[in-house]
Scaffold this motif. Structure first.
Motif, PDB file in Angstrom:
ATOM      1  N   PRO A 324     -33.061  13.461   4.704  1.00 36.32           N
ATOM      2  CA  PRO A 324     -32.757  14.883   4.511  1.00 36.32           C
ATOM      3  C   PRO A 324     -33.853  15.765   5.109  1.00 36.32           C
ATOM      4  O   PRO A 324     -35.001  15.351   5.259  1.00 36.32           O
ATOM      5  N   LEU A 325     -33.505  16.994   5.427  1.00 33.32           N
ATOM      6  CA  LEU A 325     -34.473  17.953   5.953  1.00 33.32           C
ATOM      7  C   LEU A 325     -35.231  18.609   4.801  1.00 33.32           C
ATOM      8  O   LEU A 325     -34.659  18.880   3.747  1.00 33.32           O
ATOM      9  N   PRO A 326     -36.529  18.918   4.977  1.00 35.17           N
ATOM     10  CA  PRO A 326     -37.311  19.558   3.917  1.00 35.17           C
ATOM     11  C   PRO A 326     -37.087  21.060   3.899  1.00 35.17           C
ATOM     12  O   PRO A 326     -36.570  21.656   4.842  1.00 35.17           O
ATOM     13  N   LEU A 327     -37.476  21.691   2.775  1.00 32.55           N
ATOM     14  CA  LEU A 327     -37.435  23.140   2.608  1.00 32.55           C
ATOM     15  C   LEU A 327     -38.873  23.649   2.717  1.00 32.55           C
ATOM     16  O   LEU A 327     -39.672  23.491   1.791  1.00 32.55           O
ATOM     17  N   ALA A 328     -39.209  24.216   3.846  1.00 31.48           N
ATOM     18  CA  ALA A 328     -40.562  24.726   4.090  1.00 31.48           C
ATOM     19  C   ALA A 328     -40.588  26.203   3.770  1.00 31.48           C
ATOM     20  O   ALA A 328     -40.139  27.042   4.565  1.00 31.48           O
ATOM     21  N   ALA A 329     -41.096  26.560   2.583  1.00 27.27           N
ATOM     22  CA  ALA A 329     -41.153  27.955   2.147  1.00 27.27           C
ATOM     23  C   ALA A 329     -42.457  28.576   2.618  1.00 27.27           C
ATOM     24  O   ALA A 329     -43.542  28.020   2.393  1.00 27.27           O
ATOM     25  N   LYS A 330     -42.362  29.712   3.283  1.00 24.00           N
ATOM     26  CA  LYS A 330     -43.560  30.393   3.782  1.00 24.00           C
ATOM     27  C   LYS A 330     -44.387  30.931   2.616  1.00 24.00           C
ATOM     28  O   LYS A 330     -43.848  31.351   1.587  1.00 24.00           O
ATOM     29  N   GLY A 331     -45.706  30.930   2.831  1.00 21.09           N
ATOM     30  CA  GLY A 331     -46.621  31.407   1.801  1.00 21.09           C
ATOM     31  C   GLY A 331     -46.814  30.453   0.644  1.00 21.09           C
ATOM     32  O   GLY A 331     -47.360  30.836  -0.393  1.00 21.09           O
ATOM     33  N   THR A 332     -46.402  29.196   0.795  1.00 22.31           N
ATOM     34  CA  THR A 332     -46.556  28.176  -0.247  1.00 22.31           C
ATOM     35  C   THR A 332     -47.250  26.965   0.354  1.00 22.31           C
ATOM     36  O   THR A 332     -47.376  26.848   1.584  1.00 22.31           O
ATOM     37  N   PRO A 333     -47.702  26.018  -0.477  1.00 18.64           N
ATOM     38  CA  PRO A 333     -48.293  24.799   0.088  1.00 18.64           C
ATOM     39  C   PRO A 333     -47.340  24.011   0.970  1.00 18.64           C
ATOM     40  O   PRO A 333     -47.783  23.134   1.730  1.00 18.64           O
ATOM     41  N   ALA A 334     -46.030  24.311   0.910  1.00 13.57           N
ATOM     42  CA  ALA A 334     -45.063  23.598   1.741  1.00 13.57           C
ATOM     43  C   ALA A 334     -44.723  24.352   3.006  1.00 13.57           C
ATOM     44  O   ALA A 334     -43.720  24.046   3.656  1.00 13.57           O
ATOM     45  N   ALA A 335     -45.550  25.308   3.396  1.00 19.80           N
ATOM     46  CA  ALA A 335     -45.254  26.102   4.603  1.00 19.80           C
ATOM     47  C   ALA A 335     -45.231  25.238   5.849  1.00 19.80           C
ATOM     48  O   ALA A 335     -44.482  25.516   6.800  1.00 19.80           O
ATOM     49  N   ASP A 336     -46.034  24.167   5.936  1.00 22.24           N
ATOM     50  CA  ASP A 336     -46.094  23.295   7.106  1.00 22.24           C
ATOM     51  C   ASP A 336     -45.302  22.005   6.918  1.00 22.24           C
ATOM     52  O   ASP A 336     -45.493  21.033   7.666  1.00 22.24           O
ATOM     53  N   PHE A 337     -44.395  21.992   5.943  1.00 17.80           N
ATOM     54  CA  PHE A 337     -43.624  20.783   5.662  1.00 17.80           C
ATOM     55  C   PHE A 337     -42.391  20.779   6.561  1.00 17.80           C
ATOM     56  O   PHE A 337     -41.389  21.454   6.299  1.00 17.80           O
ATOM     57  N   GLY A 338     -42.467  20.010   7.647  1.00 21.16           N
ATOM     58  CA  GLY A 338     -41.383  19.934   8.612  1.00 21.16           C
ATOM     59  C   GLY A 338     -40.847  18.525   8.749  1.00 21.16           C
ATOM     60  O   GLY A 338     -41.245  17.604   8.016  1.00 21.16           O
ATOM     61  N   PRO A 339     -39.925  18.283   9.686  1.00 19.85           N
ATOM     62  CA  PRO A 339     -39.342  16.957   9.877  1.00 19.85           C
ATOM     63  C   PRO A 339     -40.388  15.896  10.211  1.00 19.85           C
ATOM     64  O   PRO A 339     -40.233  14.740   9.795  1.00 19.85           O
ATOM     65  N   ALA A 340     -41.453  16.257  10.918  1.00 22.43           N
ATOM     66  CA  ALA A 340     -42.452  15.251  11.295  1.00 22.43           C
ATOM     67  C   ALA A 340     -43.331  14.867  10.112  1.00 22.43           C
ATOM     68  O   ALA A 340     -44.010  13.833  10.149  1.00 22.43           O
ATOM     69  N   GLN A 341     -43.380  15.664   9.068  1.00 24.63           N
ATOM     70  CA  GLN A 341     -44.234  15.379   7.909  1.00 24.63           C
ATOM     71  C   GLN A 341     -43.494  14.584   6.818  1.00 24.63           C
ATOM     72  O   GLN A 341     -44.079  14.298   5.774  1.00 24.63           O
ATOM     73  N   ARG A 342     -42.271  14.176   7.048  1.00 23.78           N
ATOM     74  CA  ARG A 342     -41.525  13.438   6.031  1.00 23.78           C
ATOM     75  C   ARG A 342     -42.058  12.013   5.938  1.00 23.78           C
ATOM     76  O   ARG A 342     -42.165  11.314   6.959  1.00 23.78           O
ATOM     77  N   ALA A 343     -42.392  11.592   4.723  1.00 20.74           N
ATOM     78  CA  ALA A 343     -42.992  10.270   4.541  1.00 20.74           C
ATOM     79  C   ALA A 343     -42.089   9.323   3.732  1.00 20.74           C
ATOM     80  O   ALA A 343     -42.077   8.117   3.973  1.00 20.74           O
ATOM     81  N   SER A 344     -41.337   9.822   2.748  1.00 16.65           N
ATOM     82  CA  SER A 344     -40.491   8.964   1.908  1.00 16.65           C
ATOM     83  C   SER A 344     -39.285   9.772   1.435  1.00 16.65           C
ATOM     84  O   SER A 344     -39.362  11.006   1.317  1.00 16.65           O
ATOM     85  N   TRP A 345     -38.181   9.121   1.156  1.00 15.06           N
ATOM     86  CA  TRP A 345     -36.962   9.809   0.753  1.00 15.06           C
ATOM     87  C   TRP A 345     -36.073   8.885  -0.100  1.00 15.06           C
ATOM     88  O   TRP A 345     -36.259   7.668  -0.128  1.00 15.06           O
ATOM     89  N   THR A 346     -35.054   9.466  -0.749  1.00 15.73           N
ATOM     90  CA  THR A 346     -34.056   8.733  -1.528  1.00 15.73           C
ATOM     91  C   THR A 346     -32.774   9.550  -1.545  1.00 15.73           C
ATOM     92  O   THR A 346     -32.805  10.787  -1.519  1.00 15.73           O
ATOM     93  N   ILE A 347     -31.616   8.860  -1.555  1.00 10.55           N
ATOM     94  CA  ILE A 347     -30.294   9.489  -1.595  1.00 10.55           C
ATOM     95  C   ILE A 347     -29.487   8.815  -2.698  1.00 10.55           C
ATOM     96  O   ILE A 347     -29.384   7.584  -2.733  1.00 10.55           O
ATOM     97  N   ARG A 348     -28.884   9.619  -3.609  1.00 11.74           N
ATOM     98  CA  ARG A 348     -28.100   9.102  -4.727  1.00 11.74           C
ATOM     99  C   ARG A 348     -26.685   9.670  -4.656  1.00 11.74           C
ATOM    100  O   ARG A 348     -26.483  10.877  -4.747  1.00 11.74           O
TER     101      ARG A 348
END
Length: 422
Positions: A324-348
């Motif tokens: 899945p694609l991440p939600l990179a919210a500006k002005g938060t610690p996840a501002a630089d969270f993009g597709p290249a920064q994905r390390a682990s995932w799960t789908i249910r």
């Protein structure tokens, strides 16, 4: 021969001496009389001769023996007196209305023949009380009401119906019947309530009802109940460490498209898409960020089971290109969270509610990960990969478990063990 010669050989009997003169018995002195000290006999005066004795009257002849009286025979029963009919009432005087006889006194005086048996008692004797029988109840008769003017004479009192019971029900019987009726009413109410609420009786709602509620949970449940502000994970981190995540961003609900889910949207398309909800969390050390998504489908229960079987058969949940694609919210610690920064995932893919839950994690400093790993594999003890040693696999898995539980709770389903990824 003379008389003396006749008694010559007889035994000589001396003559009887004369009786001495009568002397009164000596009277003891007062101090010698032990019987009385007050009343004493008065001594007779010796100068006064005693009175002459009167001859006793001749003894009465014995009474003749009277034979015992014969036993009196029982008195024969008195035959019943002939019933005397009351005299006929005189005709009403001239000038009086015919209703003169229609009075209570008139009917009481002329109605004896209606309530008495012929020959059982004398005229004027009140009727004996009716003792009743086991088959007939004995209730006191009511006093006759005064007859209205012009009304017909009162009829004879009715006898109890022979089919009625002879006794009134006891208070204990009435109480038992009342408790029985109350118990049946309570059981019926409980059954009706269970039927109206679609409850199976063991705490689990009807599957169809829960499935329908799960399809509407995305807009009926508050955001804070589906994506809590703070999530505590006790003993869920690497080595059993405690974890805590804080929500830092919530995306508006949107449609399910490749712009938000990437290639995963194509694989979920057969189930249809109703709405997509997403939120991003950061851990307590602010070193890892996690995006959690929940897609509500339009499929029915068989459709969700087919989707789950398809993901399990083709291992779609572990394919790297379907992350899945991440939600990179500006002005938060996840501002630089993009597709290249994905390390682990799960789908249910859930089957009891029409929801697909997924989570993807990465580093908050924006570093790139060249070898991402599924969360279930990275959370295994002793994993030496970057996602396993950094705890990013635990972050994705545990947050997905939490969101899955919140959606089931909003659908009325109790908490249950976490469903394994297909």
């Amino acid at each position: 021969m003379s008389a003396d010669a006749d008694y010559a050989d007889a035994r000589h009997t001396p003559p009887i001496p004369p009786q001495p003169p009568h002397r009164p018995a000596p009277t003891p002195e007062p101090d010698e009389d032990p019987q009385t000290t007050v009343l004493r006999r008065v001594p007779a005066d010796p100068t006064i001769p005693p009175p002459a004795r009167q001859p006793l009257p001749p003894a009465a002849p014995p009474a003749p023996t009277v034979p015992p009286a014969p036993a009196v025979p029982p008195r024969p029963a008195t035959p019943p007196r002939p019933r005397t009919e009351p005299p006929a009432a005189p005709p009403p005087p001239t000038g009086r209305p015919a209703s003169f006889r229609d009075t209570a006194a008139f009917h009481l005086a002329h109605s004896e023949a209606l309530w008495s048996e012929p020959g059982d008692r004398a005229p004027g004797t009140p009727p004996p009380p009716d003792r009743g029988s086991p088959q007939q109840p004995t209730w006191p008769s009511r006093p006759a009401a005064p007859a209205a003017a012009g009304a017909a004479p009162a009829a004879a009192p009715r006898r109890p119906f022979p089919g009625l019971a002879g006794r009134r029900p006891a208070p204990r019987t009435l109480a038992t019947a009342a408790c029985l009726v109350l118990g049946v009413g309570l059981l019926g109410g409980a059954a009706a309530g269970s039927w109206l609420t679609d409850d199976t009786g063991n705490g689990t709602p009807n599957p169809d009802t829960a499935f329908a509620k799960g399809q509407d949970a995305w807009h009926t449940a508050p955001v804070d109940s589906l994506f809590p502000r703070v999530v505590d994970g006790l003993g869920v981190g690497p080595g059993g460490a405690d974890r805590q995540w804080t929500r830092i961003a919530v995306a508006p609900d949107t449609d399910c498209s490749a712009a938000y889910e990437g290639p995963l949207a194509k694989e979920l398309a057969p189930a249809g898409c109703a709405r997509l909800l997403r939120a991003t969390y950061v851990d307590a050390t602010r070193t890892s960020v996690i995006t959690v998504g929940a897609q509500t489908t339009r499929a029915d229960r068989p459709g969700m089971m087919d989707l789950n079987a398809r993901f399990s058969t083709h291992n779609l949940a572990t394919r790297t290109d379907l992350m899945p694609l991440p939600l990179a919210a500006k002005g938060t610690p996840a501002a630089d969270f993009g597709p290249a920064q994905r390390a682990s995932w799960t789908i249910r893919v859930l089957t009891d509610i029409p929801v697909v839950v997924y989570a993807v994690s990465g580093f908050a400093d924006g570093r790139e990960i060249t070898e991402p790993q599924p969360a279930e594999a990275a959370a295994q003890p002793g994993t030496a990969t970057t996602p396993g040693e950094s705890g990013l696999g635990h972050d994705a898995k545990d947050l997905a478990d939490k969101v899955e539980t919140t959606f089931r709770t909003a659908s009325g389903i109790p908490a249950q063990p976490t469903e394994e990824a297909p």
